[in-house]
Design a protein around this motif. Sequence first.
Motif, PDB file in Angstrom:
ATOM      1  N   PRO A 125       0.833  -1.211   0.000  1.00 49.50           N
ATOM      2  CA  PRO A 125       0.000   0.000   0.000  1.00 49.50           C
ATOM      3  C   PRO A 125       0.868   1.261   0.000  1.00 49.50           C
ATOM      4  O   PRO A 125       1.878   1.322   0.690  1.00 49.50           O
ATOM      5  CB  PRO A 125      -0.798  -0.097   1.312  1.00 49.50           C
ATOM      6  N   VAL A 127      -0.183   3.950   1.010  1.00 50.25           N
ATOM      7  CA  VAL A 127      -0.646   4.713   2.154  1.00 50.25           C
ATOM      8  C   VAL A 127      -0.580   3.828   3.391  1.00 50.25           C
ATOM      9  O   VAL A 127      -1.247   2.791   3.449  1.00 50.25           O
ATOM     10  CB  VAL A 127      -2.102   5.166   1.923  1.00 50.25           C
ATOM     11  N   SER A 129      -1.302   2.732   7.233  1.00 49.27           N
ATOM     12  CA  SER A 129      -2.356   2.960   8.231  1.00 49.27           C
ATOM     13  C   SER A 129      -1.695   3.378   9.528  1.00 49.27           C
ATOM     14  O   SER A 129      -0.840   2.674  10.054  1.00 49.27           O
ATOM     15  CB  SER A 129      -3.149   1.680   8.460  1.00 49.27           C
ATOM     16  N   ALA A 153     -12.186   4.524   5.998  1.00 48.80           N
ATOM     17  CA  ALA A 153     -11.232   4.357   4.896  1.00 48.80           C
ATOM     18  C   ALA A 153     -11.920   4.374   3.541  1.00 48.80           C
ATOM     19  O   ALA A 153     -11.253   4.348   2.509  1.00 48.80           O
ATOM     20  CB  ALA A 153     -10.444   3.069   5.070  1.00 48.80           C
ATOM     21  N   SER A 154     -13.262   4.424   3.536  1.00 45.02           N
ATOM     22  CA  SER A 154     -13.967   4.492   2.244  1.00 45.02           C
ATOM     23  C   SER A 154     -14.529   5.894   2.005  1.00 45.02           C
ATOM     24  O   SER A 154     -15.268   6.138   1.066  1.00 45.02           O
ATOM     25  CB  SER A 154     -15.075   3.443   2.194  1.00 45.02           C
ATOM     26  N   ALA A 158     -10.651   9.711   1.049  1.00 44.29           N
ATOM     27  CA  ALA A 158      -9.678   8.615   1.008  1.00 44.29           C
ATOM     28  C   ALA A 158      -9.398   8.192  -0.430  1.00 44.29           C
ATOM     29  O   ALA A 158      -8.261   7.857  -0.787  1.00 44.29           O
ATOM     30  CB  ALA A 158     -10.171   7.433   1.824  1.00 44.29           C
ATOM     31  N   VAL A 159     -10.433   8.248  -1.256  1.00 45.94           N
ATOM     32  CA  VAL A 159     -10.269   7.860  -2.660  1.00 45.94           C
ATOM     33  C   VAL A 159      -9.272   8.801  -3.348  1.00 45.94           C
ATOM     34  O   VAL A 159      -8.321   8.369  -4.002  1.00 45.94           O
ATOM     35  CB  VAL A 159     -11.619   7.905  -3.414  1.00 45.94           C
ATOM     36  N   ASN A 162      -5.722   8.504  -1.825  1.00 44.45           N
ATOM     37  CA  ASN A 162      -5.018   7.296  -2.276  1.00 44.45           C
ATOM     38  C   ASN A 162      -4.515   7.448  -3.711  1.00 44.45           C
ATOM     39  O   ASN A 162      -3.434   6.956  -4.047  1.00 44.45           O
ATOM     40  CB  ASN A 162      -5.921   6.062  -2.169  1.00 44.45           C
ATOM     41  N   MET A 176      -2.651   7.326   6.428  1.00 47.29           N
ATOM     42  CA  MET A 176      -4.077   7.599   6.651  1.00 47.29           C
ATOM     43  C   MET A 176      -4.430   7.070   8.019  1.00 47.29           C
ATOM     44  O   MET A 176      -3.904   6.039   8.446  1.00 47.29           O
ATOM     45  CB  MET A 176      -4.904   6.888   5.576  1.00 47.29           C
TER      46      MET A 176
HETATM   47  C1  NAG Z   1      -6.904   4.006   0.804  1.00 50.17           C
HETATM   48  O1  NAG Z   1      -5.732   3.387   1.316  1.00 50.17           O
HETATM   49  C2  NAG Z   1      -5.864   2.840   2.613  1.00 50.17           C
HETATM   50  C3  NAG Z   1      -4.501   2.370   3.057  1.00 50.17           C
HETATM   51  O2  NAG Z   1      -3.934   1.493   2.114  1.00 50.17           O
HETATM   52  C4  NAG Z   1      -6.892   1.718   2.595  1.00 50.17           C
HETATM   53  O3  NAG Z   1      -7.056   1.185   3.882  1.00 50.17           O
HETATM   54  C5  NAG Z   1      -8.208   2.286   2.096  1.00 50.17           C
HETATM   55  O4  NAG Z   1      -9.152   1.249   1.951  1.00 50.17           O
HETATM   56  C6  NAG Z   1      -8.056   3.011   0.776  1.00 50.17           C
HETATM   57  N1  NAG Z   1      -9.306   3.661   0.504  1.00 50.17           N
HETATM   58  C7  NAG Z   1      -9.840   3.729  -0.715  1.00 50.17           C
HETATM   59  C8  NAG Z   1     -11.168   4.395  -0.792  1.00 50.17           C
HETATM   60  O5  NAG Z   1      -9.280   3.284  -1.688  1.00 50.17           O
END
Ligand code: NAG
Length: 497
Positions: A125, A127, A129, A153-154, A158-159, A162, A176
Motif C-alpha cells: 500500500p 498509504v 495505516s 477508509a472508504s 480517502a479515494v 489514495n 491515513m
Molecule cells: C486508501 O488506502 C488505505 C490504506 O492502504 C486503505 O485502507 C483504504 O481502503 C483506501 N481507501 C480507498 C477508498 O481506496
Amino acid sequence: MRFSKALAALALAAVALASDVLDLTPDTFDELVNPEPLMLVEFFAPWCGHCKALAPHYEEAATVLKEKGIKLAKVNCVDEADLCQKNGVQGYPTIRVYRNGEHTTYTGARSVEGIVSYMTKQSLPAVGSITTEIFNEFKGADKIVALAFVESASDPLAVEFNATANKHRDDYLFGMTTDKEVFEAAGVTPPAVILYRTFDEPVTEYPYPISSLTADDLENWIKDLAVPVLDQVNAENYQAYAQSGKPLAYLFLDPSDAKKEEYIDLVKPVAAKYKGKVNFVWIDAIQFGDHAKALNLNEAKWPGFVVQDLQNQLKYPYDQSHELEAASLGALVEGFLDGTIEPSLKSQPIPDEQKENVFELVGRQFDDVVFDDSKDVFVEFFAPWCGHCKRLKATWDSLADRYADVQDRLVIAKMDATENDLPPSANFRVAGFPTLKFKKAGSSEFIDYDGDRSLESLVAFIEENAANSLEKKNESAPPPPTPEAQEPLGHDHHDEL
Ligand SMILES: *[C@@H]1O[C@H](CO)[C@@H](O)[C@H](O)[C@H]1NC(C)=O
Ligand SMILES: *[C@@H]1O[C@H](CO)[C@@H](O)[C@H](O)[C@H]1NC(C)=O
C-alpha cells in the motif's frame, strides 16, 4: 548431430513460448494494461543495446513476479511504431509502471533483483495505516509527510488521497488514520489532510473546503509546499528547480559571513510573498562564483541577488552598488514579473572594424545585424573553450571567404556566447556549442543547422536556404550598350517606349 541440433532448436522455441513477458500490440494494449492494478511495461527497439542487456533480467523478473500476481509486458517499437508514438515514447528502453492505465516512470535498477524489489515495494500500500503508537514517529519520518484524517477508509477523501499517494509514492510519505486517538493527538477534526515538513512551517493543514478536494488539488498543494521558501541550492537539488520551469531568484552569500542568517531573514518574506511564481534559493557565492558571473553579477561582492528567467535565459541582477534591502528586492521581483524592467545583457564592445570576412558579432549589435531583413544571416555561437568550435574555425573562415563578394546579401558571423547574451528578440537559446543558426532575409525564423560540419554541406545548406541571390555580380560583363550601338527605331520594331 542433426538430432541434437533439432532438439536445441526445440528447446529454444520452448523458452520463447514459455516467456512470462506479455507482448503488447495496439489491439491488446488497452485491454491488458487498463484493468491491471500494477504492471510493468517496457517499450523497446530490437537494435537498442540497453534493451538487449535488460532482456534476460526482464524475463527472469517476470517469472519471479508472476508468483506475486504482478505482470511484466513489452512493446516492440519497431513493429508497433504508432503505438509507441501515441504513448509518447522518446527513447529506449522506456520502462513504465502502470496502475489501471495510469503510468509513472520506473526508477529502479535494471537487474532481476532490482526489478523484483522495486515492483514488490510498488505492490505494498502506498498509504500506511497510522495508529497512535506510530503517529509521532511517522510524522517526522521524512522531509514531507502527508497524513489524511478520515472517519472511514472508504470516505470520498480517502479515494482522492489514495490516488495522489499512488502517483507520488516514490516522492513523499503518505499515511491515513481513522483512529480517534490520533485525531486528538494531532488536534484535528476529520476529514482533513495535514502536511508535516522538516522545514518552513512544520504543520500545514489543507486550507480549502476539503469536501471538494480532488487528487489534482492535493498533488499541486503538496508540490508547492515541497519547495522550501528559501532553501540552499546545490548540485543535488538544482535539477528540481530547473525542471519546475519557474524563474529562480538567487541570494548569493559567503557562507562564512557573520551576517549570513540576517540576509536570509531579509529575503525570506519576499520569497514567501512570491511563492508559487518565483522560486527563491540561497547559494554559496564562493563555491559558485562562476555561476554568479554567468548571471551577470560582475563584482565578487556579497551578498548578491539576481532573478533568472530560466525559460528565456534572461537575467535580472540587483544593482551591486546598492545595499541589499527588502523593498528594492521586492520591486525588482515585481518589475520582472510584470515585465517593466529590462533584462541585463552582457556584451563585448562593438569592434572598431571588422578585420575578417567572418563578422564578429557582439550582443549589443545582435538586433542590428541579425534582424537586418535585407540579408541572409548565418551565425555560429561558440565558446572559447569548446573543442568542436576550434575545429570548425578554419571551415567557418573558408565559408565566409567564399561568400566575401556577397556580404551585402549574406552575413557569415560568429558570436562568443560566453561573453555576449542573446537579447529577448532572439526567440531561441543557445544550449550547446557550437550552435549554428540561419535566418533568411525577410524572415523572423531561425533555422537550425544540424548537418555535418564540412564546407560542402554548409555551402549546400546556404544555397538551399538563402532568400537572396548569391550569384556574384558579373564584373566582366559587357558595359551597357552605348547609344551608337543601339539599333535605330525602325518599322520592324513596335514602339515599346
Ligand atoms: C486508501 O488506502 C488505505 C490504506 O492502504 C486503505 O485502507 C483504504 O481502503 C483506501 N481507501 C480507498 C477508498 O481506496
Ligand atoms: C560574365 O559575363 C561574361 C560575358 O558576358 C560571360 O561570358 C560569363 O559567363 C559571365 N559569368 C557569369 C558567372 O555569369
